[in-house]
Write a protein that holds these residues in place. Structure first.
Motif, PDB file in Angstrom:
ATOM      1  N   PHE A   1      -7.460   2.651   6.512  1.00 49.64           N
ATOM      2  CA  PHE A   1      -6.513   2.314   5.458  1.00 49.64           C
ATOM      3  C   PHE A   1      -5.086   2.716   5.822  1.00 49.64           C
ATOM      4  O   PHE A   1      -4.149   1.944   5.607  1.00 49.64           O
ATOM      5  CB  PHE A   1      -6.921   2.967   4.127  1.00 49.64           C
ATOM      6  CG  PHE A   1      -8.176   2.397   3.550  1.00 49.64           C
ATOM      7  CD1 PHE A   1      -8.208   1.107   3.060  1.00 49.64           C
ATOM      8  CD2 PHE A   1      -9.339   3.158   3.505  1.00 49.64           C
ATOM      9  CE1 PHE A   1      -9.368   0.582   2.528  1.00 49.64           C
ATOM     10  CE2 PHE A   1     -10.502   2.639   2.972  1.00 49.64           C
ATOM     11  CZ  PHE A   1     -10.528   1.344   2.480  1.00 49.64           C
TER      12      PHE A   1
ATOM     13  N   LEU B   1      -7.414   7.448   0.527  1.00 51.35           N
ATOM     14  CA  LEU B   1      -8.558   6.541   0.620  1.00 51.35           C
ATOM     15  C   LEU B   1      -9.362   6.800   1.890  1.00 51.35           C
ATOM     16  O   LEU B   1     -10.597   6.757   1.873  1.00 51.35           O
ATOM     17  CB  LEU B   1      -8.094   5.085   0.578  1.00 51.35           C
ATOM     18  CG  LEU B   1      -7.693   4.530  -0.771  1.00 51.35           C
ATOM     19  CD1 LEU B   1      -7.109   3.130  -0.633  1.00 51.35           C
ATOM     20  CD2 LEU B   1      -8.888   4.520  -1.714  1.00 51.35           C
ATOM     21  N   ASP B   2      -8.673   7.059   2.988  1.00 49.13           N
ATOM     22  CA  ASP B   2      -9.368   7.394   4.234  1.00 49.13           C
ATOM     23  C   ASP B   2     -10.222   8.642   4.055  1.00 49.13           C
ATOM     24  O   ASP B   2     -11.364   8.693   4.526  1.00 49.13           O
ATOM     25  CB  ASP B   2      -8.363   7.609   5.374  1.00 49.13           C
ATOM     26  CG  ASP B   2      -7.816   6.305   5.919  1.00 49.13           C
ATOM     27  OD1 ASP B   2      -8.471   5.266   5.751  1.00 49.13           O
ATOM     28  OD2 ASP B   2      -6.727   6.333   6.522  1.00 49.13           O
ATOM     29  N   ARG B   3      -9.680   9.645   3.376  1.00 52.06           N
ATOM     30  CA  ARG B   3     -10.444  10.878   3.141  1.00 52.06           C
ATOM     31  C   ARG B   3     -11.643  10.643   2.235  1.00 52.06           C
ATOM     32  O   ARG B   3     -12.716  11.169   2.475  1.00 52.06           O
ATOM     33  CB  ARG B   3      -9.557  11.950   2.529  1.00 52.06           C
ATOM     34  CG  ARG B   3      -8.706  12.635   3.523  1.00 52.06           C
ATOM     35  CD  ARG B   3      -8.071  13.843   2.910  1.00 52.06           C
ATOM     36  NE  ARG B   3      -7.264  14.493   3.905  1.00 52.06           N
ATOM     37  CZ  ARG B   3      -6.766  15.684   3.757  1.00 52.06           C
ATOM     38  NH1 ARG B   3      -6.980  16.357   2.648  1.00 52.06           N
ATOM     39  NH2 ARG B   3      -6.046  16.224   4.709  1.00 52.06           N
ATOM     40  N   ILE B   4     -11.423   9.855   1.168  1.00 49.73           N
ATOM     41  CA  ILE B   4     -12.508   9.574   0.230  1.00 49.73           C
ATOM     42  C   ILE B   4     -13.667   8.876   0.934  1.00 49.73           C
ATOM     43  O   ILE B   4     -14.833   9.204   0.700  1.00 49.73           O
ATOM     44  CB  ILE B   4     -11.989   8.715  -0.955  1.00 49.73           C
ATOM     45  CG1 ILE B   4     -11.082   9.556  -1.841  1.00 49.73           C
ATOM     46  CG2 ILE B   4     -13.149   8.124  -1.767  1.00 49.73           C
ATOM     47  CD1 ILE B   4     -10.325   8.761  -2.897  1.00 49.73           C
ATOM     48  N   PHE B   5     -13.353   7.935   1.809  1.00 53.22           N
ATOM     49  CA  PHE B   5     -14.395   7.181   2.501  1.00 53.22           C
ATOM     50  C   PHE B   5     -14.790   7.802   3.839  1.00 53.22           C
ATOM     51  O   PHE B   5     -15.570   7.215   4.595  1.00 53.22           O
ATOM     52  CB  PHE B   5     -13.963   5.726   2.694  1.00 53.22           C
ATOM     53  CG  PHE B   5     -13.882   4.966   1.410  1.00 53.22           C
ATOM     54  CD1 PHE B   5     -15.040   4.622   0.722  1.00 53.22           C
ATOM     55  CD2 PHE B   5     -12.664   4.607   0.870  1.00 53.22           C
ATOM     56  CE1 PHE B   5     -14.977   3.925  -0.470  1.00 53.22           C
ATOM     57  CE2 PHE B   5     -12.596   3.907  -0.313  1.00 53.22           C
ATOM     58  CZ  PHE B   5     -13.749   3.572  -0.995  1.00 53.22           C
ATOM     59  N   GLY B   6     -14.264   8.980   4.152  1.00 52.14           N
ATOM     60  CA  GLY B   6     -14.652   9.703   5.363  1.00 52.14           C
ATOM     61  C   GLY B   6     -14.186   9.062   6.653  1.00 52.14           C
ATOM     62  O   GLY B   6     -14.843   9.210   7.683  1.00 52.14           O
ATOM     63  N   MET B   7     -13.074   8.358   6.612  1.00 50.54           N
ATOM     64  CA  MET B   7     -12.553   7.712   7.824  1.00 50.54           C
ATOM     65  C   MET B   7     -11.482   8.590   8.464  1.00 50.54           C
ATOM     66  O   MET B   7     -10.808   9.341   7.799  1.00 50.54           O
ATOM     67  CB  MET B   7     -11.936   6.359   7.475  1.00 50.54           C
ATOM     68  CG  MET B   7     -12.887   5.377   6.915  1.00 50.54           C
ATOM     69  SD  MET B   7     -11.994   3.865   6.522  1.00 50.54           S
ATOM     70  CE  MET B   7     -13.234   3.004   5.618  1.00 50.54           C
TER      71      MET B   7
END
Length: 128
Positions: free
Chosen positions: A60, A46-52
């Motif tokens: 996340f 999820l962090d990768r998907i949202f660029g975090m």
């Protein structure tokens, strides 16, 4: 073990999130660790998907790890109690080589008879 049994075991362990007394079977401990890892991988995705995050833990993953930290320590302490050791052995995590010794401890068969930490876990199968 059925997939639902892993989640049930995880939830039961999570409900005892701050219980450092008693004993935990190998199955209870490793089911919790497996679900912990799956949740952390999902949070990292999820962090990768949202660029975090970008090279460091994102929002996340940080939330997932913080939410599960105390239950992970507690189930580790109870697992060490099952083999007759105190929870203070977890301080070995602070050293690099100590992690290997703790994995060895966590994989050991629990004591079959009551010890100073309580009676054997009721959910401990005879083979585990």
């Amino acid at each position: 073990m059925q997939p639902q049994a892993f989640w049930d075991s995880y939830r039961a362990t999570f409900r005892r999130y701050a219980d450092f007394t008693g004993r935990a079977s190998r199955g209870e401990f490793w089911a919790f660790v497996l679900v912990y890892i799956v949740i952390c991988i999902a949070a990292s995705l999820l962090d990768r998907i949202f660029g975090m995050g970008q090279g460091r833990p994102g929002l996340f993953l940080s939330i997932a790890e913080l939410a599960q930290l105390l239950p992970l320590i507690a189930v580790g302490v109870r697992r060490l109690h099952d083999i007759g050791r105190t929870g203070w052995w977890q301080l070995l995590m602070l050293s690099g080589i100590g992690v290997l010794l703790l994995v060895f401890f966590y994989a050991q068969r629990g004591e079959a008879l009551p010890n100073r930490f309580g009676t054997p876990p009721a959910d401990a199968p005879a083979l585990l």
